[in-house]
Enzyme design. Structure first.
Site, PDB file in Angstrom:
ATOM      1  N   HIS A 156     -15.322  17.909  14.199  1.00  0.00           N
ATOM      2  CA  HIS A 156     -14.770  17.075  13.119  1.00  0.00           C
ATOM      3  C   HIS A 156     -13.252  17.026  13.210  1.00  0.00           C
ATOM      4  O   HIS A 156     -12.623  18.052  13.448  1.00  0.00           O
ATOM      5  CB  HIS A 156     -15.140  17.648  11.741  1.00  0.00           C
ATOM      6  CG  HIS A 156     -16.606  17.811  11.550  1.00  0.00           C
ATOM      7  ND1 HIS A 156     -17.300  18.856  12.092  1.00  0.00           N
ATOM      8  CD2 HIS A 156     -17.502  17.047  10.889  1.00  0.00           C
ATOM      9  CE1 HIS A 156     -18.578  18.731  11.780  1.00  0.00           C
ATOM     10  NE2 HIS A 156     -18.737  17.646  11.055  1.00  0.00           N
ATOM     11  N   LYS A 198     -22.732  15.671  17.721  1.00  0.00           N
ATOM     12  CA  LYS A 198     -22.149  14.993  16.545  1.00  0.00           C
ATOM     13  C   LYS A 198     -20.623  15.017  16.625  1.00  0.00           C
ATOM     14  O   LYS A 198     -20.022  16.082  16.712  1.00  0.00           O
ATOM     15  CB  LYS A 198     -22.585  15.698  15.256  1.00  0.00           C
ATOM     16  CG  LYS A 198     -21.883  15.142  14.018  1.00  0.00           C
ATOM     17  CD  LYS A 198     -22.155  15.955  12.772  1.00  0.00           C
ATOM     18  CE  LYS A 198     -21.349  15.438  11.593  1.00  0.00           C
ATOM     19  NZ  LYS A 198     -21.390  16.328  10.428  1.00  0.00           N
ATOM     20  N   LYS A 248      -7.021 -15.330   4.602  1.00  0.00           N
ATOM     21  CA  LYS A 248      -7.517 -16.700   4.769  1.00  0.00           C
ATOM     22  C   LYS A 248      -6.609 -17.540   5.670  1.00  0.00           C
ATOM     23  O   LYS A 248      -7.089 -18.351   6.452  1.00  0.00           O
ATOM     24  CB  LYS A 248      -7.696 -17.366   3.397  1.00  0.00           C
ATOM     25  CG  LYS A 248      -8.835 -16.727   2.584  1.00  0.00           C
ATOM     26  CD  LYS A 248      -9.078 -17.439   1.272  1.00  0.00           C
ATOM     27  CE  LYS A 248     -10.186 -16.759   0.489  1.00  0.00           C
ATOM     28  NZ  LYS A 248     -10.554 -17.451  -0.740  1.00  0.00           N
ATOM     29  N   ASP A 258     -14.576 -22.829  -0.281  1.00  0.00           N
ATOM     30  CA  ASP A 258     -14.031 -22.770  -1.649  1.00  0.00           C
ATOM     31  C   ASP A 258     -13.776 -24.170  -2.201  1.00  0.00           C
ATOM     32  O   ASP A 258     -14.004 -24.435  -3.385  1.00  0.00           O
ATOM     33  CB  ASP A 258     -12.695 -22.004  -1.665  1.00  0.00           C
ATOM     34  CG  ASP A 258     -12.895 -20.497  -1.568  1.00  0.00           C
ATOM     35  OD1 ASP A 258     -13.987 -20.021  -1.924  1.00  0.00           O
ATOM     36  OD2 ASP A 258     -11.957 -19.816  -1.124  1.00  0.00           O
TER      37      ASP A 258
HETATM   38  P1  NAP Z   1      -3.033 -15.557  -5.549  1.00  0.00           P
HETATM   39  O1  NAP Z   1      -2.822 -16.384  -4.340  1.00  0.00           O
HETATM   40  O2  NAP Z   1      -2.467 -14.191  -5.604  1.00  0.00           O
HETATM   41  O3  NAP Z   1      -2.448 -16.409  -6.805  1.00  0.00           O
HETATM   42  C1  NAP Z   1      -2.398 -15.850  -8.073  1.00  0.00           C
HETATM   43  C2  NAP Z   1      -1.937 -16.888  -9.084  1.00  0.00           C
HETATM   44  O4  NAP Z   1      -2.031 -16.289 -10.374  1.00  0.00           O
HETATM   45  C3  NAP Z   1      -0.481 -17.357  -8.918  1.00  0.00           C
HETATM   46  O5  NAP Z   1      -0.397 -18.690  -9.303  1.00  0.00           O
HETATM   47  C4  NAP Z   1       0.262 -16.458  -9.910  1.00  0.00           C
HETATM   48  O6  NAP Z   1       1.430 -17.061 -10.431  1.00  0.00           O
HETATM   49  C5  NAP Z   1      -0.743 -16.381 -11.035  1.00  0.00           C
HETATM   50  N1  NAP Z   1      -0.588 -15.185 -11.876  1.00  0.00           N
HETATM   51  C6  NAP Z   1      -1.008 -13.938 -11.589  1.00  0.00           C
HETATM   52  N2  NAP Z   1      -0.720 -13.125 -12.628  1.00  0.00           N
HETATM   53  C7  NAP Z   1      -0.087 -13.891 -13.575  1.00  0.00           C
HETATM   54  C8  NAP Z   1       0.429 -13.627 -14.866  1.00  0.00           C
HETATM   55  N3  NAP Z   1       0.367 -12.409 -15.379  1.00  0.00           N
HETATM   56  N4  NAP Z   1       0.973 -14.644 -15.555  1.00  0.00           N
HETATM   57  C9  NAP Z   1       1.029 -15.899 -15.034  1.00  0.00           C
HETATM   58  N5  NAP Z   1       0.542 -16.205 -13.814  1.00  0.00           N
HETATM   59  C10 NAP Z   1      -0.014 -15.213 -13.090  1.00  0.00           C
HETATM   60  O7  NAP Z   1      -4.590 -15.378  -5.865  1.00  0.00           O
HETATM   61  P2  NAP Z   1      -5.788 -16.400  -5.525  1.00  0.00           P
HETATM   62  O8  NAP Z   1      -6.370 -16.073  -4.201  1.00  0.00           O
HETATM   63  O9  NAP Z   1      -5.351 -17.789  -5.782  1.00  0.00           O
HETATM   64  O10 NAP Z   1      -6.892 -15.938  -6.594  1.00  0.00           O
HETATM   65  C11 NAP Z   1      -6.655 -16.132  -7.974  1.00  0.00           C
HETATM   66  C12 NAP Z   1      -7.932 -15.928  -8.747  1.00  0.00           C
HETATM   67  O11 NAP Z   1      -8.888 -16.904  -8.366  1.00  0.00           O
HETATM   68  C13 NAP Z   1      -8.629 -14.592  -8.456  1.00  0.00           C
HETATM   69  O12 NAP Z   1      -8.166 -13.617  -9.306  1.00  0.00           O
HETATM   70  C14 NAP Z   1     -10.107 -14.890  -8.682  1.00  0.00           C
HETATM   71  O13 NAP Z   1     -10.497 -14.485  -9.966  1.00  0.00           O
HETATM   72  C15 NAP Z   1     -10.179 -16.398  -8.579  1.00  0.00           C
HETATM   73  N6  NAP Z   1     -11.052 -16.776  -7.460  1.00  0.00           N
HETATM   74  C16 NAP Z   1     -12.343 -17.049  -7.758  1.00  0.00           C
HETATM   75  C17 NAP Z   1     -13.220 -17.424  -6.773  1.00  0.00           C
HETATM   76  C18 NAP Z   1     -14.632 -17.721  -7.122  1.00  0.00           C
HETATM   77  O14 NAP Z   1     -15.454 -17.889  -6.211  1.00  0.00           O
HETATM   78  N7  NAP Z   1     -14.965 -17.831  -8.382  1.00  0.00           N
HETATM   79  C19 NAP Z   1     -12.782 -17.508  -5.439  1.00  0.00           C
HETATM   80  C20 NAP Z   1     -11.437 -17.224  -5.157  1.00  0.00           C
HETATM   81  C21 NAP Z   1     -10.582 -16.847  -6.186  1.00  0.00           C
HETATM   82  P3  NAP Z   1       2.876 -16.919  -9.696  1.00  0.00           P
HETATM   83  O15 NAP Z   1       2.850 -17.956  -8.607  1.00  0.00           O
HETATM   84  O16 NAP Z   1       3.834 -17.229 -10.762  1.00  0.00           O
HETATM   85  O17 NAP Z   1       2.951 -15.524  -9.179  1.00  0.00           O
END
Ligand code: NAP
Length: 514
Positions: A117, A142, A292, A336
């Protein structure tokens, strides 16, 4: 056949007997009893009395990461007594002890597992050590080391397959979990699981329940196809549970695992170069944060077939392996964007072509916001992007806006002055554990019974935003619908069969309601 072994640390005879019974009930094919704390042999017959299954006895010394302070001779006495109490069992003997005290080896046949290990990293002399261990007169070899990255698993699989003797090769830590889950595919002698999360005896152990229920241990065979999700973090992902249950329900010979790949293009590329190979049978991948964009870059570099939408968005979330053995080219797409459009249209009961008549508010300008804007702008919808950081919203608006497609960037506070047909939350606001937050805390738009509010957040199932929208009379739809749609598209591309949506939905609901 690869055995599924539950490892139990013996703290007291009563606790261990209870745990042995639970492990056997859960389906353990062999139970490892860690005897590190034992100094006397008199309790050993009572420890195993009445159990007919097989045991593996281990008394790990402190210098090999265990707790036993006994010398080699003291541990040999314990192991011999344990074997006398349950004769058909196996024993584990540390390679380093064997080298110094050959006597430890006496009388412990037929199943002696010689082990090594490394809890820090991969031993520099791994191959040399493996060869020397294979040359010992133990029946099983192992090797367990702490994975530096996912790539160490590839070496573990090689050892499982190539050893002249039955081999156990384990990469410890989260990055090494696939060496445990896929041990059966690569014909290892056994794989270790824990009884529950609290009683794990080594870093990265998966519970026996998860091994059997989520990862379909009983169905895995050497030819089983491998699928998985690449992300960092990835342990919270519901995709393994959802896709494995879906494979199970249609009798598809596949297993879906989490791939923890560190941030950065180099790590992503290193993963792909290692695991996209005939030996590994990797046939499909989901890609999540933060990879991504890296996935798109890699697919373009490789000249793989990438769909137009993924190119437009600048990111993709799905890889599909080649259809034939002769082709090495993979397909890549972004499920998506269709999932977003499909979710909105189903909730409104309209066709995608009718969406251009609606005014849309996209809240957020991260990866999902960008995907939503790209998909909606392709349908010529007029879009307002509300984001906390104005520059990110402006950048997306200028990229996807045109004379024919009006896109404007707005401050998130101006939600209060808005009155649009559809609002899509693509921020993480309101996501567990911050369930008391909502993007409408910045300002509630004017809504009526024709308004649709779609929250892409799916944990919790009902977010504060959804409650606020419903109370204002709007229609609502939650992120689970989007998740299901994108997962179903991936499933259909990988298997060529219709996705069992209701099975997938049940798994998500079960997990989110826990
Ligand atoms: P991301 O690229 O990190 O973007 C996050 C976004 O949220 C940015 O616009 C950010 O604003 C904003 N934000 C975060 N915290 C904030 C706060 N406290 N106040 C105001 N704005 C805030 O993330 P993402 O990949 O787009 O994912 C975002 C969400 O999408 C995930 O949390 C998830 O729940 C959802 N999602 C769902 C699916 C599904 O299949 N249902 C798939 C993918 C994602 P700023 O630009 O100002 O930082």
């Amino acid at each position: 056949m690869t055995l599924l072994c539950v490892s139990i640390f013996v703290e007291s005879i009563d606790q261990a007997r209870r745990d042995i019974a639970r492990a056997i009930e859960a389906g353990a094919e062999i139970v490892e009893l860690r005897l590190d704390r034992l100094t006397e042999t008199e309790d050993l017959p009572r420890l195993v009395a009445g159990f007919s299954g097989r045991f593996l006895f281990t008394c790990r010394p402190f210098w090999e990461g265990g707790e036993s302070m006994l010398d080699d001779e003291g541990r040999r006495v314990i192991l011999e007594a344990a074997r006398a109490a349950h004769p058909m069992s196996a024993v584990d003997i540390e390679f380093n002890a064997l080298k110094d005290s050959p006597k430890l080896h006496n009388d412990l046949a037929p199943t002696r597992i010689v082990s090594y290990h490394d809890f820090e990293s991969r031993p520099a002399d791994l191959t040399k050590r493996f060869v020397a261990m294979q040359e010992s007169d133990a029946e099983v070899v192992k090797l367990a080391w702490t994975a530096r990255s996912l790539r160490d698993n590839a070496e573990a699989f090689e050892l499982m397959k190539s050893g002249a003797k039955p081999t156990i090769a384990i990469c410890m830590g989260e990055a090494g979990q696939i060496s445990r889950i896929l041990a059966k595919k690569f014909r290892a002698y056994l794989s270790f699981a824990s009884l529950d999360r609290e009683s794990s005896t080594a870093p990265g152990q998966v519970t026996i329940d998860d091994m059997k229920r989520i990862y379909r241990w009983d169905s895995i065979k050497p030819k089983t196809k491998v699928f998985g999700v690449i992300g960092s973090p990835v342990s919270h992902s519901m995709s393994p549970a959802v896709h494995n249950a879906a494979f199970e329900s249609i009798g598809f010979d596949g297993v879906y695992v989490p791939f923890l790949v560190n941030e950065g293009y180099e790590s992503f590329k290193a993963f792909m170069e290692t695991f996209v190979s005939d030996e590994f049978d990797l046939c499909g991948l989901s890609i999540t944060l933060p990879h991504k964009e890296n996935a798109l870059q890699y697919a373009l570099e490789k000249r793989w077939k990438v769909d137009k939408e993924a190119r437009r968005i600048g990111a993709l979330n799905t890889f599909v392996g080649p259809n034939s053995k002769r082709s090495k080219k993979w397909n890549a797409f972004n499920s998506d964007s269709s999932a977003i459009i499909g979710t909105i249209c189903a909730a409104l009961g309209i066709e995608a072509s009718d969406l251009s008549k609606r005014s849309i508010g996209v809240i957020g300008a991260g990866g999902t916001g960008r995907t939503a804007v790209a998909a909606l702008s392709a349908l010529r919808c007029s879009i307002s992007i509300f984001n906390r950081a104005p520059d990110r919203a402006e950048k997306i608006a200028s990229e996807f806006g045109s004379k024919k497609v009006r896109i404007e960037a707005q401050s998130i506070e101006s939600l209060a002055d808005s009155s649009l047909d559809v609002y899509i939350n693509t921020t993480s606001i309101g996501m567990s554990p911050s369930v008391d937050a909502s993007p409408f805390d910045f300002g509630i738009p004017r809504m009526n019974s024709n308004t649709l509010v779609f929250d892409s957040v799916y944990n919790p199932l009902e977010t504060k935003l959804i409650r606020q929208a419903r109370e204002s009379g709007a229609k609502t739809v939650g992120g689970i619908e989007m998740f299901l749609r994108q997962a179903a598209m991936q499933f259909e591309a990988w298997t060529g069969q219709p996705a069992p949506i209701e099975v997938m939905r049940r798994v998500i609901l079960e997990r989110l309601s826990k």
